[in-house]
Every structure is written in structure tokens, then in C-alpha cells.
Design a protein around this motif. Structure first.
Motif, mmCIF file in Angstrom:
data_model
loop_
_atom_site.group_PDB
_atom_site.id
_atom_site.type_symbol
_atom_site.label_atom_id
_atom_site.label_comp_id
_atom_site.label_asym_id
_atom_site.label_seq_id
_atom_site.Cartn_x
_atom_site.Cartn_y
_atom_site.Cartn_z
ATOM 1 N N VAL A 143 11.800 14.778 11.115
ATOM 2 C CA VAL A 143 12.359 14.894 9.761
ATOM 3 C C VAL A 143 12.019 13.657 8.942
ATOM 4 N N LEU A 144 12.056 12.482 9.558
ATOM 5 C CA LEU A 144 11.674 11.255 8.852
ATOM 6 C C LEU A 144 10.239 11.356 8.353
ATOM 7 N N THR A 145 9.335 11.757 9.225
ATOM 8 C CA THR A 145 7.921 11.882 8.854
ATOM 9 C C THR A 145 7.751 12.881 7.717
ATOM 10 N N GLN A 146 8.381 14.041 7.825
ATOM 11 C CA GLN A 146 8.277 15.075 6.791
ATOM 12 C C GLN A 146 8.845 14.565 5.461
ATOM 13 N N THR A 147 9.991 13.904 5.517
ATOM 14 C CA THR A 147 10.638 13.414 4.305
ATOM 15 C C THR A 147 9.800 12.329 3.635
ATOM 16 N N LEU A 148 9.291 11.393 4.425
ATOM 17 C CA LEU A 148 8.449 10.329 3.857
ATOM 18 C C LEU A 148 7.156 10.896 3.273
ATOM 19 N N ARG A 149 6.600 11.918 3.899
ATOM 20 C CA ARG A 149 5.384 12.549 3.353
ATOM 21 C C ARG A 149 5.666 13.200 2.003
ATOM 22 N N GLU A 150 6.821 13.876 1.903
ATOM 23 C CA GLU A 150 7.199 14.490 0.626
ATOM 24 C C GLU A 150 7.395 13.419 -0.436
ATOM 25 N N MET A 151 8.066 12.323 -0.060
ATOM 26 C CA MET A 151 8.313 11.243 -1.006
ATOM 27 C C MET A 151 7.001 10.568 -1.423
ATOM 28 N N GLU A 152 6.067 10.485 -0.496
ATOM 29 C CA GLU A 152 4.750 9.929 -0.812
ATOM 30 C C GLU A 152 4.010 10.870 -1.767
ATOM 31 N N ALA A 153 4.063 12.169 -1.502
ATOM 32 C CA ALA A 153 3.406 13.148 -2.367
ATOM 33 C C ALA A 153 3.995 13.139 -3.776
ATOM 34 N N ASP A 154 5.298 12.815 -3.881
ATOM 35 C CA ASP A 154 5.958 12.744 -5.188
ATOM 36 C C ASP A 154 5.769 11.391 -5.862
ATOM 37 N N GLY A 155 5.043 10.482 -5.209
ATOM 38 C CA GLY A 155 4.757 9.190 -5.805
ATOM 39 C C GLY A 155 5.882 8.176 -5.707
ATOM 40 N N LEU A 156 6.848 8.410 -4.806
ATOM 41 C CA LEU A 156 8.004 7.514 -4.687
ATOM 42 C C LEU A 156 7.787 6.397 -3.681
ATOM 43 N N VAL A 157 7.037 6.683 -2.614
ATOM 44 C CA VAL A 157 6.807 5.674 -1.583
ATOM 45 C C VAL A 157 5.312 5.489 -1.347
ATOM 46 N N HIS A 158 4.994 4.295 -0.878
ATOM 47 C CA HIS A 158 3.624 3.952 -0.520
ATOM 48 C C HIS A 158 3.588 3.771 0.996
ATOM 49 N N ARG A 159 2.596 4.361 1.621
ATOM 50 C CA ARG A 159 2.408 4.247 3.074
ATOM 51 C C ARG A 159 1.209 3.350 3.314
ATOM 52 N N GLU A 160 1.429 2.285 4.088
ATOM 53 C CA GLU A 160 0.357 1.351 4.396
ATOM 54 C C GLU A 160 0.199 1.277 5.909
ATOM 55 N N VAL A 161 -1.024 1.520 6.372
ATOM 56 C CA VAL A 161 -1.310 1.465 7.806
ATOM 57 C C VAL A 161 -2.135 0.215 8.064
ATOM 58 N N HIS A 162 -1.603 -0.655 8.932
ATOM 59 C CA HIS A 162 -2.305 -1.888 9.300
ATOM 60 C C HIS A 162 -3.158 -1.615 10.529
ATOM 61 N N ASP A 163 -4.390 -2.048 10.487
ATOM 62 C CA ASP A 163 -5.349 -1.774 11.558
ATOM 63 C C ASP A 163 -5.178 -2.757 12.714
ATOM 64 N N VAL A 164 -4.072 -2.602 13.425
ATOM 65 C CA VAL A 164 -3.805 -3.383 14.636
ATOM 66 C C VAL A 164 -3.443 -2.393 15.733
ATOM 67 N N ARG A 165 -3.492 -2.821 16.957
ATOM 68 C CA ARG A 165 -3.114 -1.952 18.082
ATOM 69 C C ARG A 165 -1.805 -2.419 18.658
ATOM 70 N N PRO A 166 -0.807 -1.551 18.769
ATOM 71 C CA PRO A 166 -0.771 -0.187 18.213
ATOM 72 C C PRO A 166 -0.717 -0.236 16.686
ATOM 73 N N LEU A 167 -1.108 0.891 16.069
ATOM 74 C CA LEU A 167 -1.112 0.949 14.610
ATOM 75 C C LEU A 167 0.271 0.616 14.063
ATOM 76 N N LYS A 168 0.288 -0.093 12.977
ATOM 77 C CA LYS A 168 1.544 -0.486 12.341
ATOM 78 C C LYS A 168 1.597 0.172 10.965
ATOM 79 N N THR A 169 2.577 1.050 10.755
ATOM 80 C CA THR A 169 2.753 1.728 9.481
ATOM 81 C C THR A 169 3.982 1.158 8.793
ATOM 82 N N VAL A 170 3.838 0.894 7.501
ATOM 83 C CA VAL A 170 4.932 0.333 6.711
ATOM 84 C C VAL A 170 5.083 1.162 5.435
ATOM 85 N N TYR A 171 6.330 1.464 5.099
ATOM 86 C CA TYR A 171 6.623 2.209 3.877
ATOM 87 C C TYR A 171 7.340 1.301 2.889
#
Length: 122
Positions: free
Chosen positions: A60-88
Motif C-alpha cells: 500500500v505504501l508503494t502504491q500510495t507513493l506512486r499515485e502521489m508521484e504521478a500527481d506531482g506531490l512527491v519526488h522519488r530519488e534512487v541513489h545508485d548504491v548497493r543495496p539501492l537507496k530510495t528517498v521520497y
């Protein structure tokens, strides 16, 4: 996506609805306003958000954040480290919505106080 959610989400993009309906369609759901509130304080990783919101599943978190990203409310940033680090984080548009919701939040708190005052003492 749930049947009711599809109809509400489509209202968020319908130019023929009133502005309040379009805004509510964007924040509709159990978690969106809480996520907006948490992201006001700064960027968060998904695991942090889940810890701060007991009962929120990863799916549900993933789905909700994706909707919020699609609506232009949140920015998703993926850092290229192992393991991948995603920040909203909130976008400027998301901050604007958050600020617009402050008076509504104040009204809601006043309403709750009023309800508490009108309850008979136990």
C-alpha cells in the motif's frame, strides 16, 4: 486498484469538477495526508515511513507513493548504491498542497474539541 478509487482518481484529472473535489481526489485515502505530513519534515526512505505509520503495508505504501508521484506531490530519488537507496520528498507542488491543508487541519482540530466538549461526562 479498487473500484471506488478509480472513480475518485479520475476526478483528480476532470477539468469539469470543482476545485475542492479535484483537491480531495488527490488526497483521498487513508494514508496520503499522513504521508504529506511526514514528508513535510524532510526526505524519508520507505522503511522509515512504514515504521512511522504502523499498519501501513509495503504494498500500500508503494502504491500510495506512486499515485502521489504521478500527481506531482512527491519526488522519488534512487541513489545508485548497493543495496539501492530510495528517498521520497515533497515537491514544491506537494508543499503547496500541504500548506493549503493547514487551515482544514485547524478546523478539524476545533471540531474534535467541540465534540469532546459536548460528550456527557462518564
Amino acid at each position: 486498484m479498487k473500484k471506488g478509487t478509480t472513480m475518485t482518481r479520475s476526478r483528480a484529472r476532470d477539468p469539469n469538477v470543482c476545485g475542492v473535489t479535484a483537491a480531495i481526489a488527490v488526497i483521498d485515502g487513508k494514508w496520503k495526508t499522513m504521508l504529506l505530513w511526514l514528508l513535510e519534515s524532510g526526505p524519508h526512505r520507505p522503511g522509515e515511513l512504514r515504521r512511522l505509520l504502523p499498519g501501513l503495508t509495503e504494498k500500500v505504501l508503494t502504491q500510495t507513493l506512486r499515485e502521489m508521484e504521478a500527481d506531482g506531490l512527491v519526488h522519488r530519488e534512487v541513489h545508485d548504491v548497493r543495496p539501492l537507496k530510495t528517498v521520497y520528498s515533497l515537491t514544491p507542488f506537494g508543499r503547496e498542497l500541504s500548506e493549503a491543508l493547514e487551515p482544514l487541519s485547524d478546523w478539524g482540530h476545533r471540531r474534535l474539541e467541540k465534540l469532546a466538549e459536548s460528550r456527557p461526562a462518564s
